[in-house]
Motif scaffolding. Structure first.
Motif, PDB file in Angstrom:
ATOM      1  N   PRO A   1     106.492  10.253  15.981  1.00 25.95           N
ATOM      2  CA  PRO A   1     107.627  10.141  16.879  1.00 25.95           C
ATOM      3  C   PRO A   1     108.474  10.891  17.611  1.00 25.95           C
ATOM      4  O   PRO A   1     109.375  10.863  18.289  1.00 25.95           O
ATOM      5  CB  PRO A   1     108.474  10.620  15.380  1.00 25.95           C
ATOM      6  N   SER A   2     108.401  12.239  17.597  1.00 26.62           N
ATOM      7  CA  SER A   2     107.886  12.555  18.927  1.00 26.62           C
ATOM      8  C   SER A   2     108.557  11.975  20.213  1.00 26.62           C
ATOM      9  O   SER A   2     109.131  12.549  20.519  1.00 26.62           O
ATOM     10  CB  SER A   2     107.096  14.091  18.775  1.00 26.62           C
ATOM     11  N   HIS A   3     107.460  11.547  20.072  1.00 27.92           N
ATOM     12  CA  HIS A   3     106.912  10.911  21.347  1.00 27.92           C
ATOM     13  C   HIS A   3     107.648   9.699  21.576  1.00 27.92           C
ATOM     14  O   HIS A   3     108.142   9.538  23.007  1.00 27.92           O
ATOM     15  CB  HIS A   3     105.724  10.065  22.145  1.00 27.92           C
ATOM     16  N   HIS A   4     107.967   8.911  20.696  1.00 27.95           N
ATOM     17  CA  HIS A   4     109.358   8.152  21.343  1.00 27.95           C
ATOM     18  C   HIS A   4     110.466   8.642  21.339  1.00 27.95           C
ATOM     19  O   HIS A   4     111.716   7.413  21.651  1.00 27.95           O
ATOM     20  CB  HIS A   4     108.704   6.892  19.667  1.00 27.95           C
TER      21      HIS A   4
ATOM     22  N   LEU B   1     114.650   9.876  30.626  1.00 26.95           N
ATOM     23  CA  LEU B   1     113.878   8.452  31.110  1.00 26.95           C
ATOM     24  C   LEU B   1     113.089   7.710  31.523  1.00 26.95           C
ATOM     25  O   LEU B   1     112.206   7.782  32.773  1.00 26.95           O
ATOM     26  CB  LEU B   1     115.421   7.432  32.606  1.00 26.95           C
ATOM     27  N   ASP B   2     112.566   6.636  31.165  1.00 22.91           N
ATOM     28  CA  ASP B   2     111.580   5.611  31.236  1.00 22.91           C
ATOM     29  C   ASP B   2     110.241   6.183  30.963  1.00 22.91           C
ATOM     30  O   ASP B   2     109.251   6.397  31.668  1.00 22.91           O
ATOM     31  CB  ASP B   2     111.455   4.996  32.555  1.00 22.91           C
ATOM     32  N   ARG B   3     109.973   7.067  29.934  1.00 17.80           N
ATOM     33  CA  ARG B   3     109.067   7.539  30.107  1.00 17.80           C
ATOM     34  C   ARG B   3     108.463   7.598  28.428  1.00 17.80           C
ATOM     35  O   ARG B   3     109.354   7.013  27.381  1.00 17.80           O
ATOM     36  CB  ARG B   3     109.261   8.904  29.801  1.00 17.80           C
ATOM     37  N   ASN B   4     106.837   7.589  28.175  1.00 16.49           N
ATOM     38  CA  ASN B   4     106.311   7.437  26.753  1.00 16.49           C
ATOM     39  C   ASN B   4     106.772   5.522  25.933  1.00 16.49           C
ATOM     40  O   ASN B   4     107.455   5.284  25.423  1.00 16.49           O
ATOM     41  CB  ASN B   4     107.248   7.945  25.844  1.00 16.49           C
TER      42      ASN B   4
ATOM     43  N   LEU C   1      96.981   7.863  31.453  1.00 10.36           N
ATOM     44  CA  LEU C   1      96.656   7.345  31.812  1.00 10.36           C
ATOM     45  C   LEU C   1      97.195   6.798  33.071  1.00 10.36           C
ATOM     46  O   LEU C   1      96.128   6.974  34.864  1.00 10.36           O
ATOM     47  CB  LEU C   1      95.853   6.575  31.334  1.00 10.36           C
ATOM     48  N   PHE C   2      98.804   6.730  32.824  1.00 14.82           N
ATOM     49  CA  PHE C   2      98.890   5.956  34.107  1.00 14.82           C
ATOM     50  C   PHE C   2     100.455   6.072  34.230  1.00 14.82           C
ATOM     51  O   PHE C   2     100.942   6.412  35.295  1.00 14.82           O
ATOM     52  CB  PHE C   2     100.140   4.753  33.348  1.00 14.82           C
ATOM     53  N   GLY C   3     100.640   7.847  34.253  1.00 15.32           N
ATOM     54  CA  GLY C   3     101.467   9.012  34.375  1.00 15.32           C
ATOM     55  C   GLY C   3     102.659   8.706  34.317  1.00 15.32           C
ATOM     56  O   GLY C   3     104.546   8.656  35.279  1.00 15.32           O
ATOM     57  N   THR C   4     103.339   8.566  32.918  1.00 12.05           N
ATOM     58  CA  THR C   4     104.605   7.967  32.097  1.00 12.05           C
ATOM     59  C   THR C   4     105.056   9.104  31.073  1.00 12.05           C
ATOM     60  O   THR C   4     106.107   8.330  30.505  1.00 12.05           O
ATOM     61  CB  THR C   4     105.126   6.872  31.949  1.00 12.05           C
ATOM     62  N   PHE C   5     103.952   9.864  30.700  1.00  9.03           N
ATOM     63  CA  PHE C   5     104.135  10.482  29.286  1.00  9.03           C
ATOM     64  C   PHE C   5     104.998  12.092  30.317  1.00  9.03           C
ATOM     65  O   PHE C   5     104.939  12.275  30.949  1.00  9.03           O
ATOM     66  CB  PHE C   5     103.183  11.377  29.156  1.00  9.03           C
ATOM     67  N   GLN C   6     105.438  11.925  29.115  1.00 13.47           N
ATOM     68  CA  GLN C   6     106.147  13.108  28.793  1.00 13.47           C
ATOM     69  C   GLN C   6     106.699  13.696  27.051  1.00 13.47           C
ATOM     70  O   GLN C   6     107.156  12.786  26.374  1.00 13.47           O
ATOM     71  CB  GLN C   6     108.207  13.189  29.935  1.00 13.47           C
ATOM     72  N   PRO C   7     106.240  14.590  27.492  1.00 12.74           N
ATOM     73  CA  PRO C   7     106.091  15.421  26.364  1.00 12.74           C
ATOM     74  C   PRO C   7     108.049  15.961  25.675  1.00 12.74           C
ATOM     75  O   PRO C   7     109.184  16.509  26.595  1.00 12.74           O
ATOM     76  CB  PRO C   7     105.472  16.577  25.953  1.00 12.74           C
ATOM     77  N   GLU C   8     107.897  16.238  24.551  1.00 14.01           N
ATOM     78  CA  GLU C   8     109.734  16.588  23.845  1.00 14.01           C
ATOM     79  C   GLU C   8     109.648  18.057  23.701  1.00 14.01           C
ATOM     80  O   GLU C   8     108.758  18.332  23.014  1.00 14.01           O
ATOM     81  CB  GLU C   8     109.439  16.118  22.583  1.00 14.01           C
ATOM     82  N   LEU C   9     110.706  18.131  24.287  1.00 13.83           N
ATOM     83  CA  LEU C   9     110.789  19.533  25.252  1.00 13.83           C
ATOM     84  C   LEU C   9     111.981  20.466  23.960  1.00 13.83           C
ATOM     85  O   LEU C   9     113.078  19.385  23.626  1.00 13.83           O
ATOM     86  CB  LEU C   9     111.239  19.976  26.470  1.00 13.83           C
TER      87      LEU C   9
END
Length: 313
Positions: A186-189, A200-203, A214-222
């Protein structure tokens, strides 16, 4: 070939009960995560997707069977290990479908439906496209080519969709660290549904968050950057027809109206959402870069101010 059940149809009672429990918890804790018209629209979109799925899945099955029967390279048997391989192969295909759906307007025209709600709850998971099922399957065509049976592929696609239902909630904050490291949660999504420039355009993950890492589109929820759900420019309507087709209409208007070169008309189909031939548009990358620059300027100004105060002291 064994007969595989349509697990999405069997899961409908589970969807209904889960939404009811989440709604009860939201009312009890006064969280206001549900809005009646919005939830009804999401459920309507989900029902429409299921009904149209009887047609689109038939077309997909025919396409998969044609490739499997005539062009497959290997024959992968029905075995426990083949389903494990397919789990990762399907999720890899889903990641690229999902990522490109945010970077190419033709695919965004159907996918935008899922992002059109300004609320985030289990009913939002049901807000599915009415058009995407007829053409987005091209991202999975390599699976029957390498030897996975079409029936297995369709089953795994349903498993992926079922998994993604539970991650559409604010009722769960964080899962255990090991789970957050590997799986979509849930946090990632929540990040993926954010209209904040940072998010924008992450996870784009389906089941495994590893692809984004692996492909550089990860962003943790802050914690310091609360997610703002919806689109950069919200459509502000609960009309299911408008929700389903508003981006198709907008794209058609951009392609066919005004004085433009043929190349520009084509670019309105293949370029990212927000692109304009006259340079006035802004993509998600542009918005993120502007935000990062503004944050950098703010931090620089704060640093200069603190330095000046220190010199005075």
């Amino acid at each position: 070939m064994p007969e595989f059940p349509n697990i999405i149809l069997y899961a409908i009672p589970f969807f209904v009960i889960s939404i009811g429990l989440e709604l009860y918890g939201s009312i009890k804790e006064n969280k206001k995560s549900y809005e009646t018209k919005d939830a009804v629209t999401s459920i309507t979109m989900g029902l429409g997707n299921v009904l149209l799925g009887f047609i689109s899945k038939g077309m997909v099955l025919v396409a998969f069977m044609m490739i499997y029967d005539n062009f497959r390279i290997f024959t992968i048997p029905f075995a426990w290990w083949s389903f494990i391989l397919l789990l990762f192969a399907d999720d890899f295909a889903y990641y690229w479908f999902h990522r490109i759906s945010h970077q190419n307007r033709l695919f965004w025209a159907s996918h935008v439906v899922h992002h059109s709600s300004q609320h985030y709850n289990l009913s939002t998971a049901l807000r599915q496209t009415w058009s995407g099922g007829f053409y987005t399957f091209i991202f999975w065509l390599w699976l029957p080519l390498i030897g996975f049976h079409p029936g297995m592929i369709l089953l795994q696609m349903s498993v992926s969709l079922l998994y993604q239902f539970w991650i559409h909630t604010e009722a769960i904050d964080k899962m255990p660290k090991w789970f957050e490291a590997i799986m979509n949660t849930p946090s990632h999504h929540r990040v993926h549904h954010g209209s904040n420039p940072l998010y924008l355009d992450r996870n784009h993950a389906g089941i495994f968050i590893i692809w984004d890492k692996l492909f550089g589109t990860f962003q943790p929820e802050l914690k310091e950057e609360k997610v703002v759900y919806g689109l950069v420019t919200n459509i502000n309507t609960h009309n299911p027809i408008t929700v389903a087709f508003h981006e198709w209409v907008a794209m058609g208007r951009d392609v066919f109206s005004g004085k433009k070169s043929l190349g520009d008309r084509i670019k309105y189909i293949v370029k990212p959402p927000g692109w304009k031939h006259d340079g006035t548009g802004k993509s998600s990358t542009d918005l993120r870069n502007e935000w990062q620059e503004s944050v950098g300027r703010s931090q620089s100004a704060v640093g200069s101010s603190q330095s000046a105060v220190g010199n005075e002291l």
